[in-house]
Write a protein that holds these residues in place. Structure first.
Motif, PDB file in Angstrom:
ATOM      1  N   SER A   1       0.218 -10.897  -2.733  1.00 55.91           N
ATOM      2  CA  SER A   1      -0.639 -10.439  -3.835  1.00 55.91           C
ATOM      3  C   SER A   1      -0.299  -8.990  -4.186  1.00 55.91           C
ATOM      4  CB  SER A   1      -2.115 -10.554  -3.461  1.00 55.91           C
ATOM      5  OG  SER A   1      -2.424  -9.657  -2.407  1.00 55.91           O
TER       6      SER A   1
ATOM      7  N   TRP B   1       0.832  -1.209   0.000  1.00 51.14           N
ATOM      8  CA  TRP B   1       0.000   0.000   0.000  1.00 51.14           C
ATOM      9  C   TRP B   1       0.867   1.260   0.000  1.00 51.14           C
ATOM     10  CZ3 TRP B   1      -4.744  -0.507  -1.513  1.00 51.14           C
ATOM     11  CH2 TRP B   1      -5.493  -1.640  -1.194  1.00 51.14           C
TER      12      TRP B   1
ATOM     13  N   ARG C   1      -4.619  -7.503   3.057  1.00 50.88           N
ATOM     14  CA  ARG C   1      -4.618  -8.189   1.769  1.00 50.88           C
ATOM     15  C   ARG C   1      -3.808  -9.474   1.867  1.00 50.88           C
ATOM     16  NH1 ARG C   1      -0.211  -7.196  -1.302  1.00 50.88           N
ATOM     17  NH2 ARG C   1       1.275  -5.794  -0.343  1.00 50.88           N
ATOM     18  N   GLN C   2      -4.028 -10.332   0.920  1.00 48.03           N
ATOM     19  CA  GLN C   2      -3.346 -11.622   0.892  1.00 48.03           C
ATOM     20  C   GLN C   2      -1.838 -11.408   0.714  1.00 48.03           C
ATOM     21  OE1 GLN C   2      -3.879 -14.341  -2.557  1.00 48.03           O
ATOM     22  NE2 GLN C   2      -4.816 -15.683  -1.023  1.00 48.03           N
TER      23      GLN C   2
ATOM     24  N   ILE D   1      -1.359  -5.108  -5.611  1.00 47.51           N
ATOM     25  CA  ILE D   1      -2.413  -4.104  -5.665  1.00 47.51           C
ATOM     26  C   ILE D   1      -2.405  -3.591  -7.101  1.00 47.51           C
ATOM     27  CG2 ILE D   1      -3.189  -1.866  -4.803  1.00 47.51           C
ATOM     28  CD1 ILE D   1      -1.206  -2.633  -2.343  1.00 47.51           C
TER      29      ILE D   1
ATOM     30  N   TRP E   1      -5.352   0.967   5.392  1.00 49.57           N
ATOM     31  CA  TRP E   1      -5.712   0.204   4.207  1.00 49.57           C
ATOM     32  C   TRP E   1      -6.237  -1.166   4.636  1.00 49.57           C
ATOM     33  CZ3 TRP E   1      -6.155   2.899   0.015  1.00 49.57           C
ATOM     34  CH2 TRP E   1      -5.290   3.945  -0.272  1.00 49.57           C
TER      35      TRP E   1
ATOM     36  N   ARG F   1      -7.651  -2.169  -6.980  1.00 50.19           N
ATOM     37  CA  ARG F   1      -8.069  -3.546  -6.706  1.00 50.19           C
ATOM     38  C   ARG F   1      -6.983  -4.267  -5.915  1.00 50.19           C
ATOM     39  NH1 ARG F   1      -9.219  -2.889 -12.200  1.00 50.19           N
ATOM     40  NH2 ARG F   1      -7.519  -4.280 -12.736  1.00 50.19           N
ATOM     41  N   TYR F   2      -7.428  -5.223  -5.110  1.00 51.11           N
ATOM     42  CA  TYR F   2      -6.503  -6.016  -4.308  1.00 51.11           C
ATOM     43  C   TYR F   2      -7.148  -7.369  -4.037  1.00 51.11           C
ATOM     44  CZ  TYR F   2      -9.511  -4.943  -0.331  1.00 51.11           C
ATOM     45  OH  TYR F   2     -10.593  -4.833   0.510  1.00 51.11           O
ATOM     46  N   VAL F   3      -6.382  -8.291  -3.477  1.00 50.39           N
ATOM     47  CA  VAL F   3      -6.892  -9.596  -3.087  1.00 50.39           C
ATOM     48  C   VAL F   3      -6.928  -9.622  -1.559  1.00 50.39           C
ATOM     49  CG1 VAL F   3      -6.501 -12.089  -3.163  1.00 50.39           C
ATOM     50  CG2 VAL F   3      -5.963 -10.670  -5.166  1.00 50.39           C
ATOM     51  N   ASP F   4      -8.104  -9.861  -0.994  1.00 40.93           N
ATOM     52  CA  ASP F   4      -8.222  -9.858   0.471  1.00 40.93           C
ATOM     53  C   ASP F   4      -7.612 -11.125   1.074  1.00 40.93           C
ATOM     54  OD1 ASP F   4     -10.154 -11.899   0.257  1.00 40.93           O
ATOM     55  OD2 ASP F   4     -11.843 -10.535   0.563  1.00 40.93           O
ATOM     56  N   THR F   5      -7.591 -11.189   2.396  1.00 41.09           N
ATOM     57  CA  THR F   5      -6.934 -12.315   3.078  1.00 41.09           C
ATOM     58  C   THR F   5      -7.612 -13.648   2.816  1.00 41.09           C
ATOM     59  OG1 THR F   5      -8.176 -11.797   5.085  1.00 41.09           O
ATOM     60  CG2 THR F   5      -5.952 -10.877   4.900  1.00 41.09           C
TER      61      THR F   5
ATOM     62  N   GLN G   1     -11.015  -7.864  -4.683  1.00 35.77           N
ATOM     63  CA  GLN G   1     -11.840  -6.758  -4.188  1.00 35.77           C
ATOM     64  C   GLN G   1     -11.487  -5.481  -4.951  1.00 35.77           C
ATOM     65  OE1 GLN G   1     -14.191  -7.165  -1.881  1.00 35.77           O
ATOM     66  NE2 GLN G   1     -13.643  -9.295  -1.440  1.00 35.77           N
TER      67      GLN G   1
END
Length: 182
Positions: free
Chosen positions: A125, A64, A121-122, A127, A118, A82-86, A91
């Motif tokens: 991964s 981030w 996120r996984q 952003i 923020w 966009r990002y990948v959540d845990t 998302q």
């Protein structure tokens, strides 16, 4: 990356710079001058780090904090973050969760007021940020120093086959148009 529609500086401006006046001479020179325009604009972009013609770009960040200084300018819009959540789900960050700061050639994305941090996120991964960057679709959208630099470089390619003859003038014109990122 969305393709650029064409060079920012027009063929007509380049033809005028080269003093091509007769219709036959202009048409016979089109391919050569178009090549000079692409080369000159590419050179200015490399010297400054700027995106000249407006284009959609996708930026990828590993953290981030990478959004504190985006590596391209000028940016006219941030279209998505966009990002990948845990849990491993993709998302898209709601626009009320971040603020975009566009200050001259510096652009950043920060948490919106009232947002403390923020989202998680996984691990590992990326952003993904999509932006619209560049001065516009018309040469009148860009600063005069940039347009003049491109035209001088076109003249240098046409006259000497290189940028050396006009390098000092171009360097001086572009002094205030360099993107500095960490």
């Amino acid at each position: 990356v969305a393709p650029v529609a064409g060079p920012l500086v027009s063929f007509d401006s380049a033809a005028a710079e080269l003093r091509l006046e007769e219709a036959g001479e202009i048409e016979a020179s089109r391919t050569r001058v178009d090549g000079y325009l692409r080369a000159a604009e590419g050179h200015v972009q490399k010297m400054t780090g700027l995106q000249l013609a407006q284009q959609g770009l996708t930026l990828r960040a590993t953290d981030w904090s990478d959004l504190d200084a985006l590596p391209v300018a000028p940016i006219s819009a941030v279209n998505s973050v966009r990002y990948v959540d845990t849990a491993g789900d993709a998302q898209t960050l709601a626009t009320d969760q971040y603020d975009v700061h566009l200050d001259g050639l510096t652009a950043s994305i920060v948490p919106a007021g009232g947002v403390s941090s923020w989202p998680a996120r996984q691990v590992g991964s990326l952003i993904t940020v999509t932006v619209t960057a560049g001065y516009g679709a018309e040469e009148s959208d860009a600063p005069g120093e940039i347009v003049t630099s491109v035209l001088l470089l076109v003249r240098g390619l046409n006259d000497d086959g290189n940028f050396d003859a006009v390098g000092g003038a171009v360097e001086a014109l572009l002094t205030n148009y360099r993107l500095h990122t960490a």
